[in-house]
Motif scaffolding. Structure first.
Motif, PDB file in Angstrom:
ATOM      1  N   LEU A 260      43.710  41.621  33.752  1.00  0.00           N
ATOM      2  CA  LEU A 260      42.264  41.423  33.594  1.00  0.00           C
ATOM      3  C   LEU A 260      41.645  42.570  32.800  1.00  0.00           C
ATOM      4  CD1 LEU A 260      39.553  40.088  34.203  1.00  0.00           C
ATOM      5  CD2 LEU A 260      39.576  41.232  36.445  1.00  0.00           C
ATOM      6  N   GLU A 261      42.000  43.801  33.154  1.00  0.00           N
ATOM      7  CA  GLU A 261      41.437  44.947  32.443  1.00  0.00           C
ATOM      8  C   GLU A 261      41.905  44.983  30.988  1.00  0.00           C
ATOM      9  OE1 GLU A 261      39.039  46.749  33.494  1.00  0.00           O
ATOM     10  OE2 GLU A 261      39.059  45.768  35.452  1.00  0.00           O
ATOM     11  N   PHE A 264      40.055  42.252  29.139  1.00  0.00           N
ATOM     12  CA  PHE A 264      38.666  42.638  28.919  1.00  0.00           C
ATOM     13  C   PHE A 264      38.566  43.645  27.771  1.00  0.00           C
ATOM     14  CE2 PHE A 264      35.150  45.594  29.642  1.00  0.00           C
ATOM     15  CZ  PHE A 264      34.081  44.706  29.619  1.00  0.00           C
ATOM     16  N   LEU A 274      35.898  35.781  26.885  1.00  0.00           N
ATOM     17  CA  LEU A 274      36.896  35.845  27.951  1.00  0.00           C
ATOM     18  C   LEU A 274      36.330  35.155  29.181  1.00  0.00           C
ATOM     19  CD1 LEU A 274      39.488  36.974  29.366  1.00  0.00           C
ATOM     20  CD2 LEU A 274      38.154  39.030  29.883  1.00  0.00           C
ATOM     21  N   VAL A 276      37.038  34.191  33.243  1.00  0.00           N
ATOM     22  CA  VAL A 276      37.802  34.452  34.462  1.00  0.00           C
ATOM     23  C   VAL A 276      37.481  33.341  35.451  1.00  0.00           C
ATOM     24  CG1 VAL A 276      38.165  36.025  36.395  1.00  0.00           C
ATOM     25  CG2 VAL A 276      37.780  36.941  34.099  1.00  0.00           C
ATOM     26  N   LEU A 328      42.973  33.525  33.621  1.00  0.00           N
ATOM     27  CA  LEU A 328      42.332  34.215  32.494  1.00  0.00           C
ATOM     28  C   LEU A 328      42.433  33.307  31.282  1.00  0.00           C
ATOM     29  CD1 LEU A 328      43.787  37.844  32.827  1.00  0.00           C
ATOM     30  CD2 LEU A 328      41.507  37.086  33.454  1.00  0.00           C
ATOM     31  N   GLU A 330      41.485  33.439  27.296  1.00  0.00           N
ATOM     32  CA  GLU A 330      41.045  34.302  26.200  1.00  0.00           C
ATOM     33  C   GLU A 330      40.775  33.477  24.949  1.00  0.00           C
ATOM     34  OE1 GLU A 330      43.086  38.267  25.947  1.00  0.00           O
ATOM     35  OE2 GLU A 330      44.537  37.289  27.270  1.00  0.00           O
ATOM     36  N   TYR A 371      32.652  36.218  29.746  1.00  0.00           N
ATOM     37  CA  TYR A 371      32.230  37.409  29.000  1.00  0.00           C
ATOM     38  C   TYR A 371      32.089  37.013  27.530  1.00  0.00           C
ATOM     39  CZ  TYR A 371      32.475  41.954  26.724  1.00  0.00           C
ATOM     40  OH  TYR A 371      32.216  43.054  25.946  1.00  0.00           O
ATOM     41  N   SER A 377      32.529  44.864  32.880  1.00  0.00           N
ATOM     42  CA  SER A 377      33.907  45.299  33.109  1.00  0.00           C
ATOM     43  C   SER A 377      34.686  44.098  33.630  1.00  0.00           C
ATOM     44  CB  SER A 377      33.973  46.452  34.119  1.00  0.00           C
ATOM     45  OG  SER A 377      33.607  45.999  35.413  1.00  0.00           O
ATOM     46  N   GLY A 378      36.003  44.242  33.635  1.00  0.00           N
ATOM     47  CA  GLY A 378      36.829  43.167  34.162  1.00  0.00           C
ATOM     48  C   GLY A 378      36.528  42.886  35.619  1.00  0.00           C
ATOM     49  N   GLN A 379      36.323  43.947  36.410  1.00  0.00           N
ATOM     50  CA  GLN A 379      36.033  43.782  37.829  1.00  0.00           C
ATOM     51  C   GLN A 379      34.711  43.048  38.030  1.00  0.00           C
ATOM     52  OE1 GLN A 379      38.062  44.550  40.329  1.00  0.00           O
ATOM     53  NE2 GLN A 379      36.604  43.814  41.858  1.00  0.00           N
ATOM     54  N   TYR A 382      35.176  39.356  37.413  1.00  0.00           N
ATOM     55  CA  TYR A 382      35.863  38.742  38.556  1.00  0.00           C
ATOM     56  C   TYR A 382      34.897  38.524  39.720  1.00  0.00           C
ATOM     57  CZ  TYR A 382      38.535  38.494  42.863  1.00  0.00           C
ATOM     58  OH  TYR A 382      39.006  38.125  44.091  1.00  0.00           O
TER      59      TYR A 382
END
Length: 670
Positions: A260-261, A264, A274, A276, A328, A330, A371, A377-379, A382
């Protein structure tokens, strides 16, 4: 010493001598090493022989016959040149140990006739010329021996054969001349040759030892390399297993958050979108409860297989744990594509699954966040996808929801509520209101349901729909339950003895024996008759951990309290829970009561629920009664108790003291 001993010793000496004159073939690595070293020196040997022969022939021109000093040397030099070319070319060709052995053996055999020819030619030239020319012949013989020994040192057998073939005839020839100088030269060559042969044998032994040591070293290095490769393979396998869910063969939670990070970071750098997604199965826990964990594992494995088979470009699927999956997407993560993907996932999962003992069906709720529409951020992406999943399970079960502005406002509000709750003095700020539960026929009050309220000095009045999920999330719900239960029991102690208290329990209140025992302790401490308490539990609370919830409910029943299944009909396995749990009441959800006089489906559902409750000797309470028409239909169906705004809105504790069953209903019914 006996003759047999002498014969045995001579036989051993003969065998050793023959072994010295043979090319060894017991060590393939040694054979290849011999060939490699020997192939570099053979051209030098032929160069020594050729130049020495031409030199000797030149000094004997006009003295010895022309055939002897012209044609024979010319022919032999051409042979030497041709052999040198053959060996030079062979150095570039890769050979096996067997091929190298055959060529060394051929050279070993060929070395004898070459040595004989060269020796005979030199001895043939010896009678001609003066003392200087004859001395040149002696020099030729001596230097040839020395050159051969050094050039053939890596092929011991050939070196020994050439040395013996040249040295002995040379010594004899020198002695036969009768000249003291030549005799001394012959003796000198013999004496020099012997230590040179010893040096040759030592050099060959050292070469063999060095080769064997090198071979051992190479084997050790290869073993070390193999060990390193095995360790690397093991490390790679451990890394793969650390990132793999063994049940579904999908990447696991650890892998998801790592990827994920990275995804991102790629999206932020490239400007791509992106998405999620978080997937949660609806109705999975009842499968586990009814058929066992082995059947549940089959369901999860099949779901993993279906999700892994989706052929969307740049889509990766993960299992987060339990019945929760993630994905994910992309690149082209447009809202339209994400919506279509969500529908595909829901349709795939909704297909029935064969677990061996029968067919089961589960559905899926999916939450998405895209995104750069949301998330820094990725978090964060999520977390927003997870909130969209929460919304899907509440409002669009078995469907998908994309995180939007409305949910963003809800999430912001949820964080405000959570911050206020952390700072709150809940014992002072929480309070209860009570909604009457009445007989359907005359609307006389039979009990009150205690409903939690929160008045925050920071954010004002907070709806239970807002603060109860937050309290369940941050773990304060059990503390709130105990605070409110003590107050409700204190109020109920002032009611008539035929009026009962209905009190709601959360999933966390039933999730452990300790929490349930604390509830029992509060009831016993209050002195209130447990038979006048009706604990309401939702199907969600039961599904959270059915076995523990069932044990907790059984404990409350043993205490003497009644148990009502709240919001009946909105879950996935209501009938299964009704049969397995020691219930005393069923509360028909208000969604089935609303406009029941106009909705035939709701009418049939309520009728079926009433038939079930009558068959199981359970009381049925209809919630959400808001109109006279609804009440009249429920009466006609035989509902025993009702609750809703048509009868009464929730009232304060003081108002419950002012009312008696005889004074109910609280509103006029025409």
């Amino acid at each position: 010493m006996t003759d047999d001993t002498m014969m045995g010793r001579m036989r051993r000496i003969l065998v050793s001598a023959i072994r010295l004159l043979k090319v060894p073939n017991d060590n393939p690595e040694l054979t290849l090493a011999q060939f490699g070293a020997f192939s570099k020196q053979v051209p030098l040997l032929y160069f020594i022989l050729g130049t020495n022969m031409l030199s000797l022939a030149w000094t004997h021109q006009g003295t010895a016959p022309a055939a002897l000093v012209t044609y024979v040397p010319a022919f032999l030099v051409l042979v030497f040149f041709a052999r040198s070319l053959i060996w030079l070319k062979s150095r570039k060709v890769s050979r096996t140990a067997e091929q190298a052995y055959r060529q060394l053996r051929a050279t070993n055999i060929l070395s004898f006739p070459i040595a004989v020819v060269c020796t005979l030619w030199a001895l043939s030239v010896l009678p001609y010329g003066d003392a200087y020319q004859r001395a040149h012949v002696a020099f030729f013989m001596a230097i040839t021996v020395i050159g051969c020994i050094f050039s053939l040192m890596h092929l011991r057998s050939a070196a020994m054969m050439v040395t013996v073939t040249v040295t002995i005839p040379f010594f004899v020839a020198m002695c036969l001349t009768g000249e003291p100088t030549f005799i001394a030269t012959g003796i000198n060559v013999i004496l020099v040759t012997i230590p040179m042969i010893m040096i040759l044998l030592d050099q060959y032994r050292d070469f063999r030892t060095l080769n064997e040591s090198r071979h051992v070293l190479l084997q050790q290095q290869k073993a070390l390399q193999d060990q390193n490769k095995a360790m690397q393979a093991l490390s790679d396998e451990n890394l793969r297993l650390a990132n793999l869910d063994t049940l579904t063969q999908l990447a696991n939670r650890r892998s998801f958050f790592q990827m994920l990070e990275r995804a991102f970071a790629r999206a932020r750098q490239s400007g791509e979108r992106l998405a999620v997604g978080v997937i949660d199965l609806d109705g999975f826990k009842p499968v586990n409860d009814m058929y066992g964990h082995a059947a549940g594992d089959k369901v999860l494995a099949e779901i993993g297989l279906r999700l892994g088979g989706i052929t969307e470009s740049r889509l990766t699927v993960y299992r987060l744990g339990g019945d929760e999956f993630a994905l994910l997407l992309e690149g082209d993560a447009s809202e339209g594509r994400v919506t279509a993907l969500g529908q595909t996932i829901c349709d795939l999962i909704a297909n029935r699954i064969n677990i061996g003992s029968g067919l089961v069906q589960v559905t899926a709720s999916v939450g998405f966040a895209i995104y750069p529409d949301v998330g820094g951020s990725g978090q964060e992406i999520y977390e927003r996808a997870d909130y969209a999943l929460y919304t899907a399970k509440r409002r669009h079960r078995a469907g998908s929801v994309i995180f939007n502005a409305v949910q963003a406002d809800e999430l912001t509000r949820q964080k405000i509520v959570e911050d206020a709750m952390i700072a709150a003095d809940l014992e002072r700020e929480l309070y209860l209101v009570y909604q009457p539960i009445s007989h359907a026929d005359d609307l006389s009050c039979t009990g009150y349901e205690a409903l939690a309220r929160w008045q925050s000095p920071r954010i004002g009045s907070v709806s239970p729909a807002e603060f109860i999920p937050v309290a369940e999330h941050n773990g304060r719900i059990t503390m709130m339950t105990r605070i409110l239960l003590e107050r409700a029991l204190a109020v109920a102690a002032n009611w008539p003895k035929d009026v009962y208290l209905s009190f709601n329990l959360s999933p966390h209140d039933l999730s452990s024996p300790d929490n349930c025992l604390k509830i029992v302790a509060i009831v016993l401490k209050s002195g209130f008759n447990p038979a006048r308490i009706n604990f309401e539990v939702t199907e969600t609370a039961i599904m959270h951990d059915f076995e523990q919830a069932s044990a907790s409910i059984q404990l409350l029943r043993e205490l003497g309290a009644g148990i009502a299944l709240d919001d009946f009909g909105t879950g996935f396995s209501s009938l299964n829970h009704v049969h397995k749990l020691p219930l005393t009441k069923i509360k028909i959800d208000g969604s089935f009561v609303r406009n029941i006089h106009q909705r035939k489906t709701s009418y049939k559902i309520v009728k079926s629920v009433l038939a079930l409750s009558a068959d199981m000797e359970l009381d049925a309470i209809a919630e959400g009664v808001e109109t006279l028409e609804e009440l009249q239909v429920l009466r006609a169906l035989g509902v025993s108790s009702v609750q809703g705004y048509y009868v009464s809105k929730p009232i304060t504790a003081e108002e419950t003291f002012a009312q008696t069953p005889a004074e109910m209903p609280l509103v006029r019914i025409s």
